[in-house]
Design an enzyme around this catalytic site. Structure first.
Site: not given
Length: 306
Positions: A15, A17, A69, A110, A133, A137
């Protein structure tokens, strides 16, 4: 955390990050990145993993979970997989970290908020995710808090960078192909550069390496996003205005549209600006304005080797 050499275990290798984390955290000591494609340390969060064995094998001083994910719309069709990766696997990881007394840094989003606020969200404001999603999270956040592990949950937003699939790279590609682009103008957030996320994480870890008690004193949720705010239309306009100065592109118009004109399977928060004062006050970390960051990223993408 003062054992030498300092070793950081990163979950997630491919990814945007994770890529930046591997570079930034290498300045602190040894970095081990584990993902589905890395051997002998292979981890697939979609499957059951023996995290306790992984921790015994790698002997990290800290764990940074950059695996997730993140297909927001696809999650609506794959809720079990999203929940498995973003919540169930995170719970297993956090429990293993707690058992080994290894601090865990985890990234959230967020999208745990519903977007009805009028001012930037603070960490303790009520959550109300509107899609699978965000729900997955949030469940991951809750699992970490329940595990008893020393942890930092860093909520970020609208992540982009020079690598991988993201809004910046998509806009630059479409600007070369189309004369007109329609971009949503009634969703407001904080575009955040993946490298700044990694650099902020490194700044925090330097402090935790120096004083391990900080992670116990300050475990919890923090917001980590660029300063300032803008819409997707603002973001696209800034990207393409710079690009037009550097190359010949097809795009002549960037048309603002409403969310209703661009329906998606997952509902997005209309306003998801995050207040970052807690992170600044606790760790002295505050990211630059998103437009300043974008200028740096664009300059890198202008180089022929990117």
């Amino acid at each position: 955390m003062n054992t030498q050499p300092f070793t950081c275990l990163i979950l997630g290798d491919q990814g945007q990050v994770a890529y930046e984390l591997k570079r930034e955290l290498a300045t602190l000591g040894r970095v081990i990145a584990a993902s589905r494609s890395t051997l002998p340390v292979a981890i697939d969060l979609a499957q059951h993993n023996d995290f306790e064995s992984l921790i015994r094998q790698t002997k990290p001083n800290c764990i940074v979970n950059a695996a997730a994910y993140t297909a927001v719309d696809k999650a609506e069709q794959e809720p079990e997989l999203a929940m498995r990766i973003n919540a169930e696997a995170v719970a297993e990881l956090a429990q293993a970290a707690a058992k080994a007394n290894i601090p865990l840094i985890h990234y959230s989003t967020d999208y745990v908020f519903d977007g009805t606020a009028q001012q930037p969200y603070q960490e303790d404001q009520p959550t109300n995710p509107q899609g699978v999603y965000g729900q997955s999270k949030l469940a991951g956040e809750q699992a970490i808090a329940a595990s008893g592990a020393n942890h930092l949950i860093l909520r970020t937003s609208w992540v982009y960078g020079t690598r991988g699939g993201n809004f910046l790279r998509t806009m630059r590609r479409l600007a070369r192909e189309r004369e007109e682009l329609s971009v949503v103008a009634d969703q407001t957030g904080c575009p955040t550069w993946s490298r700044h996320i990694a650099q902020a994480t490194a700044q925090i870890l330097i402090q935790l390496k120096r004083d391990p008690s900080l992670i116990t004193e300050h475990s919890g949720i923090y917001h980590l996003v660029s300063s300032g705010q803008g819409s997707w239309h603002d973001f696209a306009t800034a990207i393409i205005e710079h690009q037009r100065q550097q190359e010949t592109i097809a795009c002549q118009r960037i048309v603002p549209i409403t969310t209703a004109q661009f329906p998606t399977p997952a509902k997005r928060p209309a306003y998801s600006v995050l207040n970052t004062d807690k992170l600044a006050e606790t760790f002295g970390v505050r990211l630059p304005d998103w437009r300043e960051a974008l200028s740096q990223v664009n300059a890198e993408l202008d180089q022929p080797h990117i």
